[in-house]
Write a protein that holds these residues in place. Structure first.
Motif, PDB file in Angstrom:
ATOM      1  N   VAL A 317       0.861  -1.187   0.000  1.00 14.05           N
ATOM      2  CA  VAL A 317       0.000   0.000   0.000  1.00 14.05           C
ATOM      3  C   VAL A 317       0.895   1.234   0.000  1.00 14.05           C
ATOM      4  O   VAL A 317       1.627   1.481   0.961  1.00 14.05           O
ATOM      5  N   ASP A 318       0.847   1.988  -1.082  1.00 15.68           N
ATOM      6  CA  ASP A 318       1.667   3.191  -1.227  1.00 15.68           C
ATOM      7  C   ASP A 318       1.141   4.271  -0.275  1.00 15.68           C
ATOM      8  O   ASP A 318       0.052   4.813  -0.484  1.00 15.68           O
ATOM      9  N   LEU A 319       1.901   4.570   0.765  1.00 15.71           N
ATOM     10  CA  LEU A 319       1.442   5.524   1.772  1.00 15.71           C
ATOM     11  C   LEU A 319       1.333   6.944   1.219  1.00 15.71           C
ATOM     12  O   LEU A 319       0.482   7.723   1.648  1.00 15.71           O
ATOM     13  N   LEU A 320       2.173   7.268   0.242  1.00 13.35           N
ATOM     14  CA  LEU A 320       2.081   8.576  -0.399  1.00 13.35           C
ATOM     15  C   LEU A 320       0.767   8.690  -1.179  1.00 13.35           C
ATOM     16  O   LEU A 320       0.110   9.742  -1.164  1.00 13.35           O
ATOM     17  N   LYS A 321       0.376   7.595  -1.818  1.00 17.26           N
ATOM     18  CA  LYS A 321      -0.889   7.576  -2.568  1.00 17.26           C
ATOM     19  C   LYS A 321      -2.079   7.767  -1.618  1.00 17.26           C
ATOM     20  O   LYS A 321      -3.053   8.446  -1.954  1.00 17.26           O
ATOM     21  N   VAL A 322      -1.990   7.172  -0.441  1.00 18.36           N
ATOM     22  CA  VAL A 322      -3.052   7.345   0.562  1.00 18.36           C
ATOM     23  C   VAL A 322      -3.153   8.816   0.950  1.00 18.36           C
ATOM     24  O   VAL A 322      -4.248   9.377   1.058  1.00 18.36           O
ATOM     25  N   LYS A 323      -1.999   9.455   1.127  1.00 10.19           N
ATOM     26  CA  LYS A 323      -1.980  10.881   1.491  1.00 10.19           C
ATOM     27  C   LYS A 323      -2.569  11.755   0.386  1.00 10.19           C
ATOM     28  O   LYS A 323      -3.301  12.709   0.641  1.00 10.19           O
ATOM     29  N   GLU A 324      -2.225  11.416  -0.871  1.00  8.50           N
ATOM     30  CA  GLU A 324      -2.615  12.251  -2.004  1.00  8.50           C
ATOM     31  C   GLU A 324      -4.073  12.085  -2.418  1.00  8.50           C
ATOM     32  O   GLU A 324      -4.719  13.031  -2.858  1.00  8.50           O
ATOM     33  N   HIS A 325      -4.591  10.854  -2.291  1.00  8.50           N
ATOM     34  CA  HIS A 325      -5.912  10.555  -2.840  1.00  8.50           C
ATOM     35  C   HIS A 325      -7.050  10.552  -1.822  1.00  8.50           C
ATOM     36  O   HIS A 325      -8.215  10.476  -2.196  1.00  8.50           O
ATOM     37  N   PHE A 326      -6.711  10.623  -0.550  1.00 12.76           N
ATOM     38  CA  PHE A 326      -7.755  10.558   0.476  1.00 12.76           C
ATOM     39  C   PHE A 326      -7.613  11.699   1.484  1.00 12.76           C
ATOM     40  O   PHE A 326      -6.553  12.314   1.602  1.00 12.76           O
ATOM     41  N   ASP A 327      -8.672  11.932   2.193  1.00 14.91           N
ATOM     42  CA  ASP A 327      -8.657  12.882   3.308  1.00 14.91           C
ATOM     43  C   ASP A 327      -7.551  12.464   4.287  1.00 14.91           C
ATOM     44  O   ASP A 327      -7.246  11.277   4.438  1.00 14.91           O
ATOM     45  N   THR A 328      -6.936  13.433   4.964  1.00 18.97           N
ATOM     46  CA  THR A 328      -5.807  13.140   5.861  1.00 18.97           C
ATOM     47  C   THR A 328      -6.152  12.153   6.972  1.00 18.97           C
ATOM     48  O   THR A 328      -5.277  11.454   7.494  1.00 18.97           O
ATOM     49  N   SER A 329      -7.429  12.052   7.310  1.00 15.62           N
ATOM     50  CA  SER A 329      -7.840  11.128   8.376  1.00 15.62           C
ATOM     51  C   SER A 329      -7.559   9.674   8.002  1.00 15.62           C
ATOM     52  O   SER A 329      -7.335   8.838   8.881  1.00 15.62           O
ATOM     53  N   TYR A 330      -7.531   9.377   6.702  1.00 14.72           N
ATOM     54  CA  TYR A 330      -7.301   7.995   6.267  1.00 14.72           C
ATOM     55  C   TYR A 330      -5.855   7.580   6.526  1.00 14.72           C
ATOM     56  O   TYR A 330      -5.590   6.448   6.952  1.00 14.72           O
ATOM     57  N   PHE A 331      -4.923   8.501   6.248  1.00 13.89           N
ATOM     58  CA  PHE A 331      -3.515   8.191   6.504  1.00 13.89           C
ATOM     59  C   PHE A 331      -3.285   8.001   8.004  1.00 13.89           C
ATOM     60  O   PHE A 331      -2.590   7.065   8.421  1.00 13.89           O
ATOM     61  N   THR A 332      -3.880   8.880   8.794  1.00 10.40           N
ATOM     62  CA  THR A 332      -3.757   8.775  10.258  1.00 10.40           C
ATOM     63  C   THR A 332      -4.338   7.451  10.739  1.00 10.40           C
ATOM     64  O   THR A 332      -3.729   6.742  11.558  1.00 10.40           O
ATOM     65  N   TYR A 333      -5.501   7.086  10.206  1.00 12.91           N
ATOM     66  CA  TYR A 333      -6.183   5.845  10.588  1.00 12.91           C
ATOM     67  C   TYR A 333      -5.316   4.629  10.254  1.00 12.91           C
ATOM     68  O   TYR A 333      -5.130   3.734  11.089  1.00 12.91           O
ATOM     69  N   LEU A 334      -4.769   4.606   9.038  1.00 13.08           N
ATOM     70  CA  LEU A 334      -3.951   3.472   8.606  1.00 13.08           C
ATOM     71  C   LEU A 334      -2.672   3.379   9.434  1.00 13.08           C
ATOM     72  O   LEU A 334      -2.265   2.282   9.841  1.00 13.08           O
ATOM     73  N   SER A 335      -2.044   4.507   9.690  1.00 14.21           N
ATOM     74  CA  SER A 335      -0.799   4.529  10.474  1.00 14.21           C
ATOM     75  C   SER A 335      -1.020   3.986  11.885  1.00 14.21           C
ATOM     76  O   SER A 335      -0.237   3.163  12.382  1.00 14.21           O
ATOM     77  N   GLU A 336      -2.087   4.434  12.519  1.00 17.00           N
ATOM     78  CA  GLU A 336      -2.382   4.014  13.892  1.00 17.00           C
ATOM     79  C   GLU A 336      -2.740   2.537  13.975  1.00 17.00           C
ATOM     80  O   GLU A 336      -2.260   1.806  14.845  1.00 17.00           O
ATOM     81  N   ASN A 337      -3.604   2.102  13.050  1.00 17.58           N
ATOM     82  CA  ASN A 337      -4.122   0.728  13.134  1.00 17.58           C
ATOM     83  C   ASN A 337      -3.161  -0.336  12.613  1.00 17.58           C
ATOM     84  O   ASN A 337      -3.353  -1.526  12.880  1.00 17.58           O
ATOM     85  N   SER A 338      -2.144   0.079  11.875  1.00 20.62           N
ATOM     86  CA  SER A 338      -1.169  -0.903  11.381  1.00 20.62           C
ATOM     87  C   SER A 338      -0.031  -1.130  12.377  1.00 20.62           C
ATOM     88  O   SER A 338       0.744  -2.079  12.237  1.00 20.62           O
ATOM     89  N   LYS A 339       0.067  -0.287  13.408  1.00 18.03           N
ATOM     90  CA  LYS A 339       1.168  -0.391  14.370  1.00 18.03           C
ATOM     91  C   LYS A 339       1.253  -1.762  15.030  1.00 18.03           C
ATOM     92  O   LYS A 339       2.332  -2.345  15.146  1.00 18.03           O
ATOM     93  N   SER A 340       0.118  -2.293  15.462  1.00 16.84           N
ATOM     94  CA  SER A 340       0.150  -3.580  16.169  1.00 16.84           C
ATOM     95  C   SER A 340       0.623  -4.699  15.246  1.00 16.84           C
ATOM     96  O   SER A 340       1.341  -5.616  15.684  1.00 16.84           O
ATOM     97  N   PHE A 341       0.250  -4.642  13.952  1.00 17.12           N
ATOM     98  CA  PHE A 341       0.687  -5.676  13.002  1.00 17.12           C
ATOM     99  C   PHE A 341       2.180  -5.537  12.700  1.00 17.12           C
ATOM    100  O   PHE A 341       2.867  -6.539  12.480  1.00 17.12           O
ATOM    101  N   ILE A 342       2.677  -4.302  12.716  1.00 18.87           N
ATOM    102  CA  ILE A 342       4.115  -4.079  12.522  1.00 18.87           C
ATOM    103  C   ILE A 342       4.884  -4.637  13.719  1.00 18.87           C
ATOM    104  O   ILE A 342       5.913  -5.311  13.567  1.00 18.87           O
ATOM    105  N   GLU A 343       4.362  -4.391  14.911  1.00 20.68           N
ATOM    106  CA  GLU A 343       5.002  -4.895  16.138  1.00 20.68           C
ATOM    107  C   GLU A 343       5.022  -6.423  16.183  1.00 20.68           C
ATOM    108  O   GLU A 343       5.957  -7.024  16.715  1.00 20.68           O
ATOM    109  N   GLN A 344       3.989  -7.050  15.598  1.00 19.96           N
ATOM    110  CA  GLN A 344       3.917  -8.517  15.569  1.00 19.96           C
ATOM    111  C   GLN A 344       4.766  -9.123  14.448  1.00 19.96           C
ATOM    112  O   GLN A 344       4.867 -10.344  14.328  1.00 19.96           O
TER     113      GLN A 344
END
Length: 375
Positions: A317-344
């Motif tokens: 998932v291209d994080l820059l594309k998320v920033k460019e194509h969606f409201d900023t809340s989507y990038f924040t949402y993805l960043s926060e919710n992916s943390k636990s999967f990154i930690e695992q």
């Protein structure tokens, strides 16, 4: 660039696990093929001036079509669309259809890539699935096809009841020995309203063991990597320069036109799907009506689509594309919710600033994606 998918809804017999739209009666084959040609003409402006870089005949069993039937469809496509000279043109085929003569005919057609439904090189597995071919036909057709086609992919199914790891490894080794440059491999899934679902429900056959499927999947990943294949999508393994251009376009969100009963289309913001009924499909087109429904995707749905397809591929998932194509809340949402999967250790952010699944996370990609959906 865009693609065209053509659904040929006919099969010689029903595989027990299949829930795609098809008919084992060829009674209305001519009418459906004429309908497909008419739909292509009626929908040519949906693509506009966009060039076609892939054409894919799926099904069903497209290899049931004669060369003249295929060429008739090609004539309509080339007359109404702008197709690039290097277009990837794939035909799904079953081994029992691929006689030496049939292969030679296809080699003279615009088809330049074969997708052969091997599923297994063992007769007992094929009987369990109710496939129309046997293991001998699989091997014979591959030997012949490789004389005329360089770009060949085969389908293999793992996690089949009573399929040992040794047997699965043998299936893979036989594919490697033939030298095919691409393998699509899927776990056997039990879909409702299929014969397999009914058999398991009645206790006639054992159910699917997810532990065995995971073991087979890990073996698939390890063995293909040893042989130089790249797992560019969860279920697709290709040698360099042999990735499926058509399927890759789906995962990268490119537009495609789906023609034929039950076929789906996508233009970036809308999805459309044709009616899954051959007679109703034919009758609608006789009246110059398109037998489809259209759905406009909400911003949430577009985001979820990007996450689902991205996490299944090596591109992520291209994080820059998320920033460019969606409201900023989507990038924040993805960043926060992916943390636990990154930690695992299931997800990571690579050097290209893309969120990708790790080796550990690949088998769980669909589940991880659904947990990251915005609802």
């Amino acid at each position: 660039m865009a693609g065209i998918y053509i659904h040929i809804p006919f099969c010689k017999q029903a595989c027990y696990y299949c829930d795609f739209h098809f008919s084992t009666s060829l009674k209305y084959k001519n009418e459906v093929l004429k309908g497909i040609e008419k739909e292509l003409v009626l929908r040519k402006n949906e693509i506009g001036s966009t060039k076609i870089e892939t054409i894919y005949f799926g099904g069903g069993t497209p290899s049931l079509l004669s060369l003249s039937e295929l060429n008739s469809i090609f004539e309509v496509i080339y007359k109404n669309f702008s197709v690039v000279a290097s277009a990837e043109i794939t035909l799904e085929a079953n081994p029992d259809d691929l006689s030496s003569e049939k292969i030679k005919e296809l080699a003279k057609s615009p088809v330049n890539r074969l997708s052969i439904g091997i599923q297994s090189f063992f007769d007992d597995d094929l009987k369990f699935m109710n496939r129309a071919h046997n293991a001998s036909e699989s091997k014979k057709c591959l030997e012949e096809a490789l004389k005329y086609f360089d770009n060949i992919t085969i389908d293999l199914i793992y996690g089949v009841p009573n399929m040992t790891s040794e047997k699965w490894k043998s299936n893979l080794q036989q594919a490697f020995d033939f030298g095919v440059p691409h393998i699509s491999s899927y776990a056997l899934t039990v879909e409702e309203k299929t014969a397999l679902h009914n058999f398991i429900k009645k206790g006639k056959v054992p159910g699917v063991d997810e532990g065995v499927a995971l073991e087979h999947f890990n073996m698939l990943v390890q063995e293909t990597e040893k042989k130089g294949f790249v797992q560019y999508e969860i279920s697709n393994f290709g040698k360099p320069n042999y990735f499926s251009k058509h399927n890759t376009s789906y995962w990268l969100g490119k537009p495609y036109l789906g023609v034929g009963p039950s076929a789906h289309s996508f233009n970036g913001t809308q999805r459309a799907w044709n009616i899954s009924n051959n007679i109703k499909y034919v009758n609608a087109l006789k009246e110059n009506k398109l037998p489809l429904e259209i759905e406009s995707l909400s911003e949430n749905e577009q985001f979820n689509e990007l996450v689902m397809t991205g996490l299944r591929t090596i591109w992520g998932v291209d994080l820059l594309k998320v920033k460019e194509h969606f409201d900023t809340s989507y990038f924040t949402y993805l960043s926060e919710n992916s943390k636990s999967f990154i930690e695992q250790g299931l997800l990571e952010i690579n050097a290209e600033n893309c969120l990708v699944t790790t080796k550990k996370g690949k088998f769980l990609a669909d589940g991880i994606a659904s947990d990251l959906f915005k609802v």
